[in-house]
Design a protein around this motif. Structure first.
Motif, PDB file in Angstrom:
ATOM      1  N   VAL A  75       0.889  -1.261  -0.025  1.00 14.58           N
ATOM      2  CA  VAL A  75       0.118  -0.073  -0.199  1.00 14.58           C
ATOM      3  C   VAL A  75       1.059   1.299   0.205  1.00 14.58           C
ATOM      4  CG1 VAL A  75      -1.808   1.415   1.354  1.00 14.58           C
ATOM      5  CG2 VAL A  75      -1.797  -1.050   1.404  1.00 14.58           C
ATOM      6  N   LEU A  76       0.632   2.151  -1.023  1.00 11.92           N
ATOM      7  CA  LEU A  76       1.228   3.556  -1.069  1.00 11.92           C
ATOM      8  C   LEU A  76       0.287   4.364  -0.695  1.00 11.92           C
ATOM      9  CD1 LEU A  76       2.612   1.681  -3.636  1.00 11.92           C
ATOM     10  CD2 LEU A  76       4.078   3.267  -3.432  1.00 11.92           C
ATOM     11  N   LEU A  77       0.504   5.254   0.213  1.00 11.15           N
ATOM     12  CA  LEU A  77      -0.466   6.516   0.380  1.00 11.15           C
ATOM     13  C   LEU A  77       0.493   7.508   0.843  1.00 11.15           C
ATOM     14  CD1 LEU A  77      -3.220   6.750   1.475  1.00 11.15           C
ATOM     15  CD2 LEU A  77      -2.364   6.564   4.085  1.00 11.15           C
ATOM     16  N   GLY A  78      -0.266   8.747  -0.306  1.00 13.10           N
ATOM     17  CA  GLY A  78       0.536  10.012  -0.267  1.00 13.10           C
ATOM     18  C   GLY A  78      -0.292  10.989  -1.034  1.00 13.10           C
ATOM     19  N   GLU A  79       0.383  12.359  -1.092  1.00 13.38           N
ATOM     20  CA  GLU A  79      -0.125  13.346  -1.691  1.00 13.38           C
ATOM     21  C   GLU A  79       0.230  13.266  -3.220  1.00 13.38           C
ATOM     22  OE1 GLU A  79      -2.211  15.485  -0.353  1.00 13.38           O
ATOM     23  OE2 GLU A  79      -1.900  14.338   1.645  1.00 13.38           O
ATOM     24  N   VAL A  80      -0.904  13.701  -4.079  1.00 19.85           N
ATOM     25  CA  VAL A  80      -0.522  13.917  -5.475  1.00 19.85           C
ATOM     26  C   VAL A  80      -1.076  15.141  -5.733  1.00 19.85           C
ATOM     27  CG1 VAL A  80      -1.140  12.720  -7.806  1.00 19.85           C
ATOM     28  CG2 VAL A  80      -0.955  11.005  -5.846  1.00 19.85           C
ATOM     29  N   VAL A  81      -0.050  15.890  -6.387  1.00 21.28           N
ATOM     30  CA  VAL A  81      -0.246  17.343  -6.533  1.00 21.28           C
ATOM     31  C   VAL A  81      -1.292  17.719  -7.633  1.00 21.28           C
ATOM     32  CG1 VAL A  81       1.670  18.049  -5.487  1.00 21.28           C
ATOM     33  CG2 VAL A  81       1.808  17.772  -7.771  1.00 21.28           C
ATOM     34  N   ASP A  82      -1.364  16.913  -8.872  1.00 21.90           N
ATOM     35  CA  ASP A  82      -1.964  17.202  -9.917  1.00 21.90           C
ATOM     36  C   ASP A  82      -1.965  15.843 -10.828  1.00 21.90           C
ATOM     37  OD1 ASP A  82       0.293  17.163 -11.371  1.00 21.90           O
ATOM     38  OD2 ASP A  82       0.560  19.300 -11.368  1.00 21.90           O
ATOM     39  N   GLY A  83      -2.868  16.087 -12.006  1.00 23.02           N
ATOM     40  CA  GLY A  83      -3.132  14.860 -12.702  1.00 23.02           C
ATOM     41  C   GLY A  83      -1.614  14.270 -13.416  1.00 23.02           C
ATOM     42  N   ALA A  84      -1.008  15.331 -13.917  1.00 25.14           N
ATOM     43  CA  ALA A  84       0.552  14.856 -14.401  1.00 25.14           C
ATOM     44  C   ALA A  84       1.181  14.069 -13.344  1.00 25.14           C
ATOM     45  CB  ALA A  84       1.405  16.175 -14.992  1.00 25.14           C
ATOM     46  N   HIS A  85       1.344  14.517 -12.019  1.00 20.02           N
ATOM     47  CA  HIS A  85       1.903  13.858 -11.017  1.00 20.02           C
ATOM     48  C   HIS A  85       1.592  12.506 -10.893  1.00 20.02           C
ATOM     49  CE1 HIS A  85       3.192  13.563  -6.437  1.00 20.02           C
ATOM     50  NE2 HIS A  85       3.853  12.622  -7.113  1.00 20.02           N
ATOM     51  N   LEU A  86       0.137  12.285 -10.920  1.00 24.47           N
ATOM     52  CA  LEU A  86      -0.374  11.134 -10.929  1.00 24.47           C
ATOM     53  C   LEU A  86      -0.149  10.189 -11.828  1.00 24.47           C
ATOM     54  CD1 LEU A  86      -2.531   8.963  -9.429  1.00 24.47           C
ATOM     55  CD2 LEU A  86      -4.399  10.185 -10.648  1.00 24.47           C
ATOM     56  N   HIS A  87      -0.241  10.459 -13.196  1.00 14.89           N
ATOM     57  CA  HIS A  87       0.140   9.731 -14.263  1.00 14.89           C
ATOM     58  C   HIS A  87       1.842   9.398 -14.280  1.00 14.89           C
ATOM     59  CE1 HIS A  87      -3.168   9.897 -16.566  1.00 14.89           C
ATOM     60  NE2 HIS A  87      -3.508  11.180 -16.263  1.00 14.89           N
ATOM     61  N   GLY A  88       2.620  10.341 -13.631  1.00 19.54           N
ATOM     62  CA  GLY A  88       3.904   9.831 -13.570  1.00 19.54           C
ATOM     63  C   GLY A  88       4.176   8.720 -12.548  1.00 19.54           C
ATOM     64  N   VAL A  89       3.454   8.887 -11.462  1.00 20.91           N
ATOM     65  CA  VAL A  89       3.507   7.585 -10.607  1.00 20.91           C
ATOM     66  C   VAL A  89       3.011   6.483 -11.096  1.00 20.91           C
ATOM     67  CG1 VAL A  89       2.347   6.775  -8.300  1.00 20.91           C
ATOM     68  CG2 VAL A  89       3.010   9.254  -8.418  1.00 20.91           C
TER      69      VAL A  89
END
Length: 68
Positions: A35-49
């Motif tokens: 499980v990874l739990l953390g802050e994602v700043v925007d859609g580009a960050h989420l796609h990068g993850v």
């Protein structure tokens, strides 16, 4: 823009090296998952993850935005 807290569950266990690549997340183990739990700043960050998970050959089991 405010960040959103996300929970990502991946199949299996992450090696220490892979876990370090996701240092912006709290990484914990659940039965048969990580499980990874953390802050994602925007859609580009989420796609990068998501791209990083794929680059390690990890299977995403679930992704959900967490309530504040």
């Amino acid at each position: 823009m405010a960040s959103t807290r996300y929970e990502l569950r991946v199949q299996g266990r992450l090696s220490p090296d892979v876990s370090r690549d996701f240092e912006e997340f709290d990484v914990s183990e659940a039965p048969a998952e990580t499980v990874l739990l953390g802050e994602v700043v925007d859609g580009a960050h989420l796609h990068g993850v998501l791209a990083r998970l794929e680059s390690f050959g990890l299977h995403l089991v679930s992704l959900r935005a967490m309530p504040r």
